[in-house]
Design a protein around this motif. Sequence first.
Motif, mmCIF file in Angstrom:
data_model
loop_
_atom_site.group_PDB
_atom_site.id
_atom_site.type_symbol
_atom_site.label_atom_id
_atom_site.label_comp_id
_atom_site.label_asym_id
_atom_site.label_seq_id
_atom_site.Cartn_x
_atom_site.Cartn_y
_atom_site.Cartn_z
ATOM 1 N N ALA A 123 0.829 -1.206 0.000
ATOM 2 C CA ALA A 123 0.000 0.000 0.000
ATOM 3 C C ALA A 123 0.865 1.259 0.000
ATOM 4 C CB ALA A 123 -0.917 -0.010 1.225
ATOM 5 N N GLY A 124 1.922 1.268 0.815
ATOM 6 C CA GLY A 124 2.784 2.443 0.872
ATOM 7 C C GLY A 124 3.531 2.690 -0.424
ATOM 8 N N PHE A 125 4.038 1.614 -1.020
ATOM 9 C CA PHE A 125 4.840 1.782 -2.233
ATOM 10 C C PHE A 125 3.984 2.028 -3.468
ATOM 11 C CE2 PHE A 125 8.456 0.553 0.236
ATOM 12 C CZ PHE A 125 9.528 1.120 -0.434
ATOM 13 N N ARG A 126 2.691 1.811 -3.415
ATOM 14 C CA ARG A 126 1.848 2.260 -4.522
ATOM 15 C C ARG A 126 1.987 3.774 -4.697
ATOM 16 N NH1 ARG A 126 -3.804 -1.268 -4.767
ATOM 17 N NH2 ARG A 126 -2.760 -3.275 -5.053
ATOM 18 N N LEU A 127 2.054 4.481 -3.593
ATOM 19 C CA LEU A 127 2.243 5.931 -3.659
ATOM 20 C C LEU A 127 3.662 6.275 -4.121
ATOM 21 C CD1 LEU A 127 0.500 6.996 -0.329
ATOM 22 C CD2 LEU A 127 -0.478 6.902 -2.620
ATOM 23 N N VAL A 128 4.645 5.529 -3.627
ATOM 24 C CA VAL A 128 6.034 5.805 -3.997
ATOM 25 C C VAL A 128 6.237 5.626 -5.495
ATOM 26 C CG1 VAL A 128 8.428 5.033 -3.737
ATOM 27 C CG2 VAL A 128 6.930 5.189 -1.726
ATOM 28 N N GLY A 142 6.089 -7.435 -1.289
ATOM 29 C CA GLY A 142 4.865 -6.653 -1.231
ATOM 30 C C GLY A 142 5.007 -5.305 -1.911
ATOM 31 N N SER A 143 6.150 -4.661 -1.746
ATOM 32 C CA SER A 143 6.330 -3.326 -2.319
ATOM 33 C C SER A 143 6.282 -3.343 -3.834
ATOM 34 C CB SER A 143 7.658 -2.721 -1.846
ATOM 35 O OG SER A 143 8.756 -3.439 -2.378
ATOM 36 N N VAL A 144 6.678 -4.471 -4.448
ATOM 37 C CA VAL A 144 6.692 -4.522 -5.918
ATOM 38 C C VAL A 144 5.487 -5.257 -6.489
ATOM 39 C CG1 VAL A 144 9.174 -4.228 -6.123
ATOM 40 C CG2 VAL A 144 8.256 -6.540 -5.853
ATOM 41 N N TRP A 184 2.251 -2.118 -8.005
ATOM 42 C CA TRP A 184 2.321 -1.783 -9.423
ATOM 43 C C TRP A 184 1.061 -1.140 -9.985
ATOM 44 C CZ3 TRP A 184 -1.461 -4.252 -12.251
ATOM 45 C CH2 TRP A 184 -2.072 -5.354 -11.633
ATOM 46 N N ASN A 185 -0.079 -1.279 -9.327
ATOM 47 C CA ASN A 185 -1.385 -1.017 -9.943
ATOM 48 C C ASN A 185 -1.554 0.396 -10.472
ATOM 49 O OD1 ASN A 185 -1.428 -2.975 -7.626
ATOM 50 N ND2 ASN A 185 -3.368 -3.528 -8.567
ATOM 51 N N GLY A 186 -1.218 1.382 -9.660
ATOM 52 C CA GLY A 186 -1.456 2.758 -10.074
ATOM 53 C C GLY A 186 -0.656 3.149 -11.300
#
Length: 390
Positions: A243-248, A297-299, A303-305
Amino acid sequence: MTTAFAALTIPSLIAVVQGQPGFHAISPGTFISILYAGAAVATIVAGTAVESLGAMRTSQLAVLSCAVGLMMATEGSEVSLIAAALALGLGYGPITPASSQLLNAATSARNRRFVFSLKQTGVPAGTALAGALVPVMTVGLGWKPALFVVVAICASVVVGVHPLTSRLVTSPKARVVSRPKWWRAIGVALAHPYLRVLSLAAFVLGGAQMCASAFLASYFFGQVGFTPLRAGAMVTVANVCGAGFRLVWGAVADRGANPRLLLAGLSLAACLAEVVLASPGLMASFPVAAVTCAVLGSVIIGWNGVLLSEIADAVPASQVASATAGCLFFSFGGVMAFPAAFGVIQRLSGSFVVPWSMVAGANALLGVLLLSGMRNPIANSEAKASAVDE
């Protein structure tokens, strides 16, 4: 967030109420498979629905369908739970195409990927809410009152966004198309080489993401030997980082990173994380396992956004909903196909090593494919010029 919360409500309470009078549970895996089958069907027609009703009204109907599905589930029979899964899937499917159409019109190119990624954090947030609140409500209130609480939340969202429907309406198209409407979304997604690549990326990344969500806990508990609490913590780590890395990743793409190169990097990083994950000996160390799940999880969840914003950039504004729906159809296909294949391979091999390695191989192939097109990138203007004219 609301549709994700509703979709995960039944799986979140099945373990708590299994065996209680009046509730004839089906397996969570079966429920999720039926739900995503309904979502895939709904996604195909989502573009047409957005054109006819507008993005906000389509979203309202989607949330209302989720409420109806949960009401069906209160009957407690296997048949009612299957019907509930279908209704929830019909509500879950149209949300992303509708929101993509809306956000594409409401954002500028400089912040679009971040905003799309921000919107996509609603899925893990809704999933986390379901996992945290539904079991507690079920124990404290009973399973039927818990369902009614979520129904009330859905109903309040439907009513709460109603004032926006008159301001945020997508103009319907008057032209009659020769192809059946259910085929239009897939036709748009397959009409251009870059959209075909993005559809394949959605298939692989969506399937790999669902494998991580569905099998991490059972892998760490059943093969690595973690306690249930530690095994569950690995799932939490992966989803929080995702969830956090979607923003990153959205912010990185907005600041000049090539989105196709970024998607390739995410897929290859997922491959490396899954290769490490496939070693039970390494995973026996809790810190190593936590770091691996954080990277995965971060990758594989983040990726979605970036992908959704790429779809929106690749087609004319009038086709964003249809193109998104078509690509998501393939994503839902991966969500259904990958876990099913993973489970079969795991049972036949008696180990999680082979299926994790096969998922890693799929991510590696996708990463190489994305990189192979970097020398001849498809400009947005070219993609828009040659997109299907519906």
